[in-house]
Structure formats: C-alpha cells, structure tokens
Design an enzyme around this catalytic site. Structure first.
Site, PDB file in Angstrom:
ATOM      1  N   LYS A  66      10.594  32.148  50.899  1.00 25.40           N
ATOM      2  CA  LYS A  66      11.202  32.285  49.580  1.00 25.40           C
ATOM      3  C   LYS A  66      10.159  32.315  48.472  1.00 25.40           C
ATOM      4  O   LYS A  66      10.342  32.953  47.441  1.00 25.40           O
ATOM      5  CB  LYS A  66      12.172  31.131  49.339  1.00 25.40           C
ATOM      6  CG  LYS A  66      13.353  31.215  50.286  1.00 25.40           C
ATOM      7  CD  LYS A  66      14.660  30.976  49.566  1.00 25.40           C
ATOM      8  CE  LYS A  66      15.822  31.399  50.435  1.00 25.40           C
ATOM      9  NZ  LYS A  66      16.299  30.377  51.320  1.00 25.40           N
ATOM     10  N   GLU A  69      17.047  36.483  46.968  1.00 25.08           N
ATOM     11  CA  GLU A  69      16.247  36.601  48.186  1.00 25.08           C
ATOM     12  C   GLU A  69      16.568  37.932  48.838  1.00 25.08           C
ATOM     13  O   GLU A  69      17.520  38.606  48.483  1.00 25.08           O
ATOM     14  CB  GLU A  69      16.552  35.458  49.155  1.00 25.08           C
ATOM     15  CG  GLU A  69      18.002  35.427  49.616  1.00 25.08           C
ATOM     16  CD  GLU A  69      18.300  34.230  50.524  1.00 25.08           C
ATOM     17  OE1 GLU A  69      17.477  33.307  50.613  1.00 25.08           O
ATOM     18  OE2 GLU A  69      19.362  34.256  51.150  1.00 25.08           O
ATOM     19  N   ARG A  95      17.656  41.734  57.577  1.00 26.10           N
ATOM     20  CA  ARG A  95      18.497  41.916  58.769  1.00 26.10           C
ATOM     21  C   ARG A  95      19.800  42.558  58.360  1.00 26.10           C
ATOM     22  O   ARG A  95      20.068  42.773  57.193  1.00 26.10           O
ATOM     23  CB  ARG A  95      18.795  40.554  59.389  1.00 26.10           C
ATOM     24  CG  ARG A  95      19.410  39.613  58.350  1.00 26.10           C
ATOM     25  CD  ARG A  95      19.963  38.358  58.942  1.00 26.10           C
ATOM     26  NE  ARG A  95      19.992  37.276  57.975  1.00 26.10           N
ATOM     27  CZ  ARG A  95      20.992  37.023  57.143  1.00 26.10           C
ATOM     28  NH1 ARG A  95      22.043  37.805  57.117  1.00 26.10           N
ATOM     29  NH2 ARG A  95      20.945  36.008  56.306  1.00 26.10           N
ATOM     30  N   PHE A 137      37.367  22.757  51.586  1.00 26.49           N
ATOM     31  CA  PHE A 137      37.506  24.209  51.727  1.00 26.49           C
ATOM     32  C   PHE A 137      37.120  24.703  53.107  1.00 26.49           C
ATOM     33  O   PHE A 137      36.919  25.877  53.322  1.00 26.49           O
ATOM     34  CB  PHE A 137      36.705  24.960  50.658  1.00 26.49           C
ATOM     35  CG  PHE A 137      37.097  24.604  49.259  1.00 26.49           C
ATOM     36  CD1 PHE A 137      38.370  24.892  48.797  1.00 26.49           C
ATOM     37  CD2 PHE A 137      36.208  23.952  48.420  1.00 26.49           C
ATOM     38  CE1 PHE A 137      38.754  24.554  47.510  1.00 26.49           C
ATOM     39  CE2 PHE A 137      36.587  23.605  47.135  1.00 26.49           C
ATOM     40  CZ  PHE A 137      37.859  23.901  46.680  1.00 26.49           C
TER      41      PHE A 137
END
Lengths: 559, 685
Positions: free
Chosen positions: B134, B306, B310, B366
C-alpha cells in the site's frame, strides 16, 4: 373369560405396588375432596330429587352436570395448572362435531366412606369416553377427567374405558387414551385394582390388532402406568405430566433418595433416560395438534393397509444432495437425518424417541403418499453402533410397523455392536437379539439401503438380504465386511511386517460394495441421488407382497 | 438470460486462436467455477486443485482433472505453494489462473511459476509487488499524477507511534495492513484509545491473514463512496478502462451490493477516473485485468485507494454492461495477444446489479458467518437476465475453513429500475435452506428509498440501520397480505390432510367446509381471520378488509408463487408444523406465524408460559469459529462492555464483551478451541 380371571388374579404380582397406589391416590384426592364439597355446598341448586322433575328435565340436568365434570372451580384450577379439561382436550383432538360420547350417565357404585352421597356422584364419573374422527378417520378415545376425584380410577371409570376398547377392537379402529389421573379410587379398594387389570388385559388383547396411543397429560402413577406401557406409543406433555411407579414421597421413605416429580418421572426423564415415552410436546394444545398429525400415519387396524395421502412431492424426484452427504473419510460422521429428510415426501419425518438412544433413528414418513417406517443408524452419535438401548428402540418400532402393514425402509451405516463390560453385563446379547428377531420375523415390504459401513453381525441384523430384505441397495460408499480394515488386518496378517500394505489390500478387497454385490446380497449399487425414485418404485411393486410365517401360538422373542 | 448472454459475450463465437492447452485454477468455489466455464468455451482443458474436504466440490467436478493439495486449512492447501507447484508438474498445466484471494496477489507464487516456465494469468511480479504494497503503491500513484489521500507513507512501528502519527494527520484515521485487502486487517480510529486498540487488532489480523503485520495510517475520508475502475492492459503497453463499479454498500469494509455503472458519476468524472486508472496501470507496466479503487467524496473529488492486481469478485457486472468476458481477456493477454478493443469500443449497455449472497446472519452486525449443509438449494436461473456465479450445490457444506459466500447473484436490465426489479424477483425465488443467509438484508437494501435514489455511501448500512438490521418492517397492507397467505396455506394443508386415497373406511368428509375462523399470531399480535375458499382462491377477511390469495398450493414446493390482491408475489414456506407454526419468507425476511383454529386459539390462553433462559449472564458464541484468546478467569470481576474473549471466524476477529458488570462464574472455552454457534463460552454470576 378364563384368561380374564387369570389376569385378575395375577394382579397379586403387583402386590408390592399397593402402597404406591394408595399414596399417589391420596394426595390429589385429599385435595380434591375438600374442594368438591365446597363447590357442591355453594351450588346446592342441583336438588333434582326434591321436586320430582320430569325425566326429560333429569336427562338434561345430568347431561349438563356431566359436561361440567368437577365444576367450575375445579376447571379453573385445572386451567391454572396449564392443563385443559378432559372435554376441551377431546374437542381439540377430534374433528369438529364428530365426537360421539358413550356412558354419560354412568356413575360410580361405591357406598363406603360417604361416597354414596349425592354430592359425590358425578354423571360420567372421572372419565369421558366415546368415538370420533380425526381427519375423517374413526378413532376411539377416552379422556380422564382430573376435575372429578382427581381423575381417579373407579370400577365405573374402568368399565367405561373397557367398553370403548372392546368396540374399537371389534370394528378395527385405534384407541387414544388421554391420561390425567391421580391413581386408584382408594374408596373402592380392590374394585379399582380390578378395573386396572381389565384395562391391561384389553391393552394386551388389542396389541397388534388396533394401534393404541397414550398421551400423558397429567399424573399417571402406580399401577396406572402399565396401561400406557402396554400401548404402542406413549407421548407426554412437558412440565405437566408425570409417569412413575412410586412418587417422590415413597421413594424418599424407601430408598432415602431426594428426587422431584419432574426428575423422577417427567417428560424429560422418560424421553431421554428411561425410554418409557416416545416423544414429549410443549403443552396440551401442542400435544393434541401433533397427535392429530401423527394419527394420519397410522392404519386403522391390522386388517387395513398403511394409509396413502395426497402427495405433491414428485415420486421420481432426484436428490442431488445425497451424492455428497457421506463424507470422504470413512471415520467422519454425518447426520442420517439429512438422508431421511432428503428422501421422504416433503422432508416430513415424525421421529419416534428423538432424544433416546440417538445412535438409531426411527420414525414415520411417507413415500409417494404412503406411510413408511424409517430405521437408520445415526453415525453422528456413537458412530451409529448398536447397543442395548438402540436395539430395543429399533426392535419395538420394527414390530409395530410389521404388525400394522407399514413398509420398513432401513438405512445402514453401522460399525457393529458396542463392545465393553457395561454392554455385556447389561445383556447386549439378548437385547441385540430383539432387533435381529424383529427384522427377521417382519413380513411387510422391507427395503434396505447401505450408505456406508455394514460391519459384522450388525450387518446381518439391519434388515439384510439374509433376513428376507425384499430390496437391498448399496451406495457406492458402502463397505460390507466382517470388520473395519485395521482390526481385520491385525487378525489376518498377525505378525506381518507391513501392516499398512496389508490394510490397503484389505480396503481394496472389502471396503466397497462389491463383495456383497457379486454374491447377490445387495441387489444393486445405486447412485445416492436416485434413492427416492427407486424406493418409490419398489414400494409400488411390493404393495402386493404376501408372505406368512409358519403357524404358531405366538413367537417367543427374547425379552 | 438472452440479453445477459449477448451483453456479456458468453455466446459469442470465440475466434480459433492459439491459446493454452491446459490451465490450472489455483482457487476454489465460485471463482474457480467461473474460470473453468470460460476455459471450456475456449476449448482449454482445466485442472482443479482442492483440499481434502473439497474433494466433491463443484469446481472439482467441473474440471477435467483435479489434484488434492492438502487438508482443509487454507495455509495447508490453497496457500500451499509446494503442493500446487507439484500439481502443475503432475498435470502439465501451462498456465495458472489464481482467481481472487489465496495466491492471486502473491509475488512469490508468480515468481515460482515464472521460474518453471508456467504462465501466470495476471500481471507481472513487478506490478503485483508495486501495487500489493500500500505504501509503495501510493508513492507510484502520486508520481503517476493520480489523486491520493493524505496520510503517512511509511510502516508504523508500534501503537504509540500510531497514536503520534494519527495526531499529526488528524482524526479520524484509518489503520490498515500494508499487505491487506478485502477489509481484513482494517480499523478506523476516532481517538488515541481506539488507535491503540485498532493497531493491536489490525496487526494480529494482518499477521494471520497475510503473514505480514506491517501497518500504515491515513486520513479517513468520512462518508465516501467506494467506486472502482476496471482496467485491462496487455503486454504491449496498451490499456483500457472498462468503466466503473459502485461498491459503496459495505459492512465492515466488505462489499455487499455492487452495481455498474454508478448513479453518481457524470461522464467527465468517469473519464477522469478512467484515465488516471489507466495512467497508473501504464506506470507499473500492468498487464491483465486489474482494478483501481477510489474513494469519492460528496463533491466528486476522488482519491486513489489501492489497486487490486487480480480479477475482482464483482467483475460480472462489468461483463454485463461491456459485453466482455474478462477471464477470456486475461487468458488472451497472458498468451501475449494485444487488446482486441479500443477505448471507444467500450460501451455502457444497460445496468447490472450484483448481490453477494452470504451464509451469514444479517441480524448480527449486518452479517456474522454461519455454517451448515445446504439441505435445499435452488438458484433462480429460470428468470431472464439473471446470472448466478456459485461454486456450491444442494448438499454442499459451508464450513468454517473458507469464505462464507454462497454466490454472486447478478441481474441485468436496460435500466437501473429494470435491473432492481429483477433483483427483487431473483431474491424472492432463490431457495437456500440449511444455513442462515443474508437475503433478508439484500432484499431490504435494493428497495430502500435511499438506495433506489442512488443516495449511498460506505456508511449506508450503519446510517440506515443505526440500531442494527431488524428485517423488513411490514406496512399495514403487507401485514394483511402475510397473514392472509399464512391462513390460506394453513387451510390448504388442512384440507389436504383429509384426503386419503383409496381408503373406503374414511367417512365422506363432511361437505368440505368452505368457511374457517382462524386466529393468526404474528409478533405477539393476535388476529382473527375469516377465510373462505373457492377452488384455489382464498378470500381472507382481516379487520374488515378483504385479501384475495390464489395459487397452486403445491405444499411440497419450496416456492409459493401467489397472486395476492392481483399482484404477483413469490413467498417461501420455510416451516409448517402440525401445531400451526408457519414460517414464511416474505419480501426477503422470514416471519414466524402461528395459525390456529378459533378453538385452539381460545384454549391456548390456558397454556403455561415457558420461561426463557436469562441471557445477560451467559455469553454464547454468536457464530462458529475458533477462540483466539480468553481474557478472563473464574472469579474475575468484569465491567459492562469489557472484553471477555476473542473469537476468530473466517479470518475476522470478534471481541466478545460482557453484557453487564459481574463476577465471572465459569469459563467454558480456552484459546485454540473450536466453537459452534450458540456454544457456551463464559458464565457470569
């Protein structure tokens, strides 16, 4: 009548129980008597003997009195205990307006201890009897009335029950008993004991002729417990029903054990520990509604075929989930209920004794609408082995199905009988023999599916081809062998260096369905997903199966 | 389906070009199946790898060959590079598609493949490394003139340094794993205390998930949207942007509902974001499919978050609106082909929505993972314009070892409205039994006025459901519909239970009663209903209002397609007992009802109340998982809200706290234990 008298005199065997009859009878009755007198004192408006009313009026008054049982106060007390009255129970159990009552005018005949007094007479006495319909099908019923002398059993009470039992047997219809009784009518002494025996005898004579179901909805103690014990199914209501030979007080005085009613003979005890009861329900309403549902599985008598109801589940439905249900590793457990639910109509399975001897699963379901009995080893519990309790549980269920023309479907995943001193000392040999006996004598259609292990003597027992299984299937995961690889190798190749290699050889040879299939001991090796489709087809073919055992007075099952 | 197929290009005749002969898919579940599908269409043989518990999984069955690479835990199977390298050698696979997760962004793996001369269907190691870190990715993005978030560009040493840095940037801050992704190892802190705690949790999670506990800190942008750009680049320096995906609906930083395109972007912003994404891709010499994630604030300022090197979970919605098969493109690119398309060829055709259907309980935070066996499973594939990407089938086990995702349910329409309507229908027709699932939440999100109007942000769920998700709230009319359906279903079942075939002893059923008085209980409210029937049509009278319900009343079917007051509705009957309990799934939420005859209802009032267990003094595991740490011992005094133990499930750590101040009576678990949902952990006095 010879047998009848014999039975009566054999009650001497119950001598030891007498004290318990008394003690249990006394507690509720003592309380009841007080309350009853009070009620009558208050009402006091009955006086039909005073003004010589017309017969019509007297009939009406008696009927009214019969309908109120022990009176409003006792009814309120019954409700307060979370229990329904005898009549409310029948109303809920039977189809609307279908109940036909018998013996509404019967009264007890006791004249001792002031019982002959008018205020101690209740039309109908302490039980409501008759016949009615459940979903249109005939059933005979009795419902003990706790509001009248604590539901205690008088000679008249017993006579009423016997009457409907006799008729049920003659016409071929099941009997449902709703038990809620403090015990014997002590004031009547031996009359009451005779009454119990009369009922016991009829329970025995009806056994295998018409289905008999007991729903315990209150106390049931002392000798009274033997009637439910003789019936085919005993259900209980949680928290409000008890079954025991002797109550906590007598237990305390005899063995000095401190035990509560609930612990001694509550629904939990009998459905998990003793195996006396077959299932428990939350409350009266729940129990009666479930009983209606259960009744639909049963044929009316041994002369009737298993019922067929309308079915929406396609008979040829494939069950893809079954292809993956048996785990890859043969030591890993799975839930036999997944298989049962997947195969039967609409995933509906009425399990019998779901919390007792959980290593075997038994219960009723339907295949293409037709009632079947399901027996399955449960790999999830104790690897699904057979032990004393599971053998007895299975045997009794198989015998019920056989007696009442209900085809039996057996799912086999059994590693063998449970070893150990506890089992041997407990008599696993004779108890295990019961299951073997039951499967062997059964002449109803028998379909067997070996899902995984079928080892040793347990393989023979579980409705194998050798015990006249009509259709025996193996899934590709089946292993039919004398024992598992490890044990076998230690015997066959004792002392051999390379045990692993020997084990692999054994697995290759025996841990598969072929040895059984090449000998015709299984009829086919089938794709699990096609199991439902095949069983439905087989049952149709086997519907006309006729098989009889040699004539005998009766067989001699190893008890 | 036709529209989707033509849109996504699945039906397109694939050009007979030379491709790989055999591809190994180093993944499991839906993404492995997804890749295999395209391989089959391209005529490429496939190799599946699997752990022992997955040996009969769908991806294994679909593939031409399968190799077992180890036991269930991912670090011993799907992350086991040695075993996977062996599988490649053993099967002679020429290329590897890594899917997402697992080894998809592992540069070590890519290197080892390169060393063996096996193609990695993804970007070069260089790009994986650059974007996977990152800190480095942010520096590269800055250099490529991509908008970035203010923050600390370095690795944080310890909790105290974290607090210092956080103070400099200004709260709120985001603490996240340098190697991370997918929301794991991420914490938001609003003060010093939370920073310390966040640092501890994030580093633990980062260590267990990625084997790398380095963390970094940046400014947390409050109330942002999460919008990402799909890019596609070849090995010849060409790159395209394939429009955006709106992924703002998240819980715990994991996406729940995604859509493409976004309602929020105007063509200019879209182009600006697309162009920045492409310039970043070019800056790292990216090849293959990749995704550049942005946070977009309310003023349409966007910041680089970011780059995921993939194929993304939510790639199907991009496929729907662009008509490209991204897996096919990735395989072509890996073979060295140039991009087939120019930027001007990339359309936005219609609208696509994706719901992530998870095996989890939406009523707990959630969604807390649940496990179980799918006793019944039926995808709504007979509906048009519905795509379901899944890797499970009826009978599959959702285990604690892997991601609890059941499937990705994608609907497509010419307009957003059409796609949303289709999603409602698809969710109603999706049959999942045996595990708790999040369809109730998904069904609520897609009809919520804020969502429908496009007014969303990453805080949508906590804002809309501040007290947690409680299921669908019935309107008076809906309540009547539900009650009427339960009553009609009850009568249909009652009538059927009186039908015995060929039994002469059943008395002629009393001229089928056509009127019923029933009492239906819902949420402790009792309703007296009058039901009358004519054939398959029921008229139910509730409080003077009439509801007409008709349908086929097939009691064996999992779905109940009905017409209620002229409207078509699909309900599901989850439970129907002899005692009158009926559980219906209606508008996504399951409602427990009890239907009784008037008589049974009136007698029920005498039934004793059963006393429920006191739950404030016992702590049960809310989900299956393993115990990471137990912070108390018997006899300890705990304060309300104090941490008692930590449960890890599906790589998420959850802190269990005391519901009241009390003394610890007994502890029933220890670190390392595996616990099931509802298992007793700790008892308080």
């Amino acid at each position: 009548m010879a047998t009848y008298t014999l039975m009566r005199s054999s009650l001497g065997l119950l001598h030891g129980l007498k004290c318990s009859f008394k003690s249990v009878g006394q507690i509720p009755y003592g309380a009841a008597a007080g309350a009853v007198t009070q009620v009558k004192g208050l009402q006091n408006a009955r006086g039909y003997s005073v003004n010589h009313p017309s017969v019509q009026e007297r009939i009406e008054k008696k009927r009214q009195a019969a309908l109120t049982g022990g009176g409003q106060l006792r009814i309120a007390a019954q409700h307060k205990r979370g229990k329904l009255t005898a009549r409310e129970r029948l109303e809920l159990l039977l189809d609307p307006d279908s109940f036909v009552e018998y013996d509404m005018f019967v009264e007890h005949r006791c004249s001792d201890f002031g019982m002959e007094a008018d205020h101690n007479k209740y039309p109908g006495d302490s039980v409501v009897t008759g016949q009615g319909r459940i979903n249109g099908r005939l059933v005979y019923v009795f419902s003990q009335d706790f509001t009248v002398f604590g539901g205690s059993l008088s000679g008249a009470h017993a006579q009423k029950i016997c009457k409907i039992m006799d008729q049920a047997m003659m016409v071929g219809a099941p009997v449902i008993g709703l038990n809620d009784s403090g015990g014997a009518r002590i004031q009547e002494g031996v009359e009451s004991l005779a009454g119990y025996a009369d009922i016991f005898l009829r329970n025995v004579m009806s056994s295998g002729v018409v289905p008999q179901i007991s729903l315990i909805m209150g106390p049931c103690a002392g000798g009274a417990v033997y009637s439910p014990a003789l019936t085919d199914f005993t259900f209980m209501v949680k928290d409000t029903s008890y079954l025991f030979i002797t109550g906590p007080d007598v237990v305390k005085s005899v063995t000095n054990e401190d035990v509560s009613q609930e612990e001694l003979g509550g629904a939990k005890t009998h459905t998990t520990v003793s195996g006396v009861a077959h299932r428990a329900f939350e409350n009266d309403v729940d129990a009666l509604l479930n009983l209606r549902d259960f009744f639909n599985f049963l044929p009316l008598s041994n002369k009737d075929p298993a019922p067929v109801t309308e079915c929406h589940d396609p008979r040829d439905r494939l069950v893809p989930g079954l292809d993956t249900v048996v785990p890859f590793e043969s030591t890993k457990a799975y839930d036999m209920l997944d298989i049962v639910h997947g195969i039967v109509d609409e995933r509906e399975f009425f399990e019998i004794m779901p919390n007792y001897a959980k290593n075997i699963v038994v219960g009723f379901a339907r295949m293409n609408g037709r009632t079947v009995g399901i027996v399955g080893n449960q790999p999830k519990v104790a690897s699904g082995c057979l032990d004393i309790n599971s053998s007895v549980k299975g045997a009794r269920f198989v015998r019920f199905c056989d007696a009442f023309n209900i085809p039996i479907i057996t799912f086999v995943d059994v590693p063998g009988f449970l070893p150990g001193t506890a089992q041997e000392y407990g008599g696993i040999i004779r108890h295990g023999a019961k299951l073997l006996y039951a499967f062997a004598e059964a002449t109803v259609p028998k379909i067997t599916v070996i899902t995984r292990k079928a080892y040793g003597g347990a393989y023979d027992v579980m409705s194998s081809k050798h015990l006249r299984g009509d259709v025996n299937y193996a899934w590709p995961s089946a292993e039919v062998a004398v024992m598992g690889a490890k044990g076998a190798v230690q015997i066959i190749f004792r002392g051999k260096e390379n045990q692993a290699e020997a084990e692999a050889e054994y697995v290759e040879k025996f841990a598969n369905p072929f040895p059984a299939a090449v000998r015709g001991f299984v009829d086919d090796i089938i794709q699990p997903s096609t199991t439902r489709k095949r069983i439905c087809r087989d049952l149709e073919v086997l519907a006309s199966k006729k098989q009889t055992n040699p004539w005998k007075k009766h067989a001699n099952i190893p008890l | 389906m036709a529209a989707y197929r033509s849109a996504a290009g699945f039906q397109r005749v694939l050009h007979a070009v030379k491709t790989f002969d055999k591809i190994l898919i180093a993944n499991r579940g839906e993404i492995a199946c997804r890749v295999i599908k395209t391989c089959k269409k391209m005529g490429i043989k496939t190799v599946a790898v699997h752990s022992d518990v997955d040996s009969s999984a769908v991806h294994v069955k679909m593939a031409d060959e399968a190799v077992c690479v180890g036991p269930a835990p991912t670090n011993k199977s799907y992350l086991n590079m040695d075993a996977i390298m062996n599988a490649i050698k053993q099967t002679g696979a020429q290329a590897v598609h890594p899917g997402y997760g697992f080894l998809s962004e592992n540069k070590e793996f890519a290197k080892r493949l390169a060393a063996e001369g096996v193609s990695f269907i993804g970007p070069d190691t260089h790009a994986i490394q650059a974007m996977g870190d990152k800190i480095e990715s942010k520096l590269i993005a800055k250099a490529a003139k991509v908008n970035t978030i203010p923050g600390y560009d370095g690795v944080v040493k310890d909790a105290e340094e974290a607090v210092k840095i956080a103070g400099e940037i200004g709260y709120p801050v985001m603490i996240k794993a340098s190697a991370g992704g997918g929301g794991k190892g991420m914490r938001i802190a609003w003060n010093d205390e939370e920073t310390r705690e966040g640092f501890r949790f994030s580093s633990q999670e980062a260590a267990s998930s990625f084997g790398d506990d380095r963390l970094l800190i940046e400014k947390f942008i409050d109330n942002p949207r999460h919008i990402e750009i799909q890019v596609l680049a070849d090995k010849h320096g060409n790159a395209l942007w394939l429009n955006e995906r709106e992924c703002s609906i998240q819980r715990r930083n994991q996406k729940v509902v995604e859509e493409a395109p976004s309602t929020f972007l105007d063509p200019d912003t879209r182009r600006a974001m697309g162009e920045q994404a492409v310039s970043l891709a070019k800056a790292v010499k990216y090849s293959s499919a990749g995704t550049v994630e942005f946070l977009v604030d309310s003023k349409k300022n966007f910041y680089f978050l970011e780059m995921n090197t993939r194929l993304q979970v939510e790639h199907p919605i991009t496929e729907c609106i662009t008509g490209l098969d991204l897996v096919q493109q990735m395989i072509r690119i890996a073979m060295g082909y140039k991009l087939q398309h120019k930027q001007s060829d990339i359309p936005i055709n219609g609208w696509a929505i994706e719901s992530r259907v998870y095996a989890e309980d939406p009523y707990k935070s959630f969604g807390l993972p649940s496990i179980g066996r799918l006793s019944q499973y039926q995808e709504p594939l007979d509906l048009h314009n519905v795509r379901v990407d899944s890797g499970i089938e009826e009978g599959s086990d959702i285990s604690i070892y892997y991601d609890p995702m059941i499937s990705k349910l994608v609907t497509y329409g010419k307009t957003r409205e059409e796609a949303l309507k289709k999603m409602e229908e698809a969710l109603d027709n999706y049959v999942i039994r045996g595990v708790t699932h999040n369809i109730p939440l998904l069904r609520e999100i897609i009809v919520h006025p804020r969502f429908v109007s496009g007014d969303i942000s990453t805080k949508f769920l906590p804002e809309v459901y501040p007290d947690g998700f409680k299921g669908h709230m019935l309107t008076a009319g809906e309540r009547r519909e539900l009650l009427a359906t339960a009553a009609a279903l009850y009568v249909a079942a009652q009538l059927r239970s009186q039908k015995f075939l060929g039994d002469l002893r059943v008395s002629v059923v009393p001229a089928e009663s056509r009127q019923w008085e029933l009492c239906v209980e819902l949420d402790k409210g009792l309703h007296m209903l009058g039901v009358s029937r004519s054939g398959n049509n029921y008229t139910v009278e509730i409080d003077g209002e009439k509801v007409e319900v008709s349908g086929e009343w097939n009691l064996a079917s999992a779905l109940l397609p009905l017409t209620i007051n002229g409207k078509h509705r699909t309900l599901q009957c989850l439970l129907r007992t002899a005692a009158g309990e009926i559980t219906l799934q209606y508008l996504g939420t399951s409602f427990k009802l009890r239907v009784l005859s008037k008589l049974a209802a009136s007698l029920s009032k005498h039934m004793p109340e059963k006393v429920p267990e006191d739950t404030s003094s016992i702590l049960r595991s809310p989900m299956p998982g393993s115990v990471v740490a137990v912070s108390v011992k018997p006899g300890d005094n705990v304060a309300e809200g104090q941490e008692i133990c930590v449960i890890e499930a599906m790589k998420m750590q959850n802190s269990m706290t005391a519901a009241k101040a009390a003394k610890v009576k007994s502890v029933h678990c220890k670190a390392g234990d595996t616990v099931g949902e509802g298992d007793l952990l700790v008892e308080l006095e």
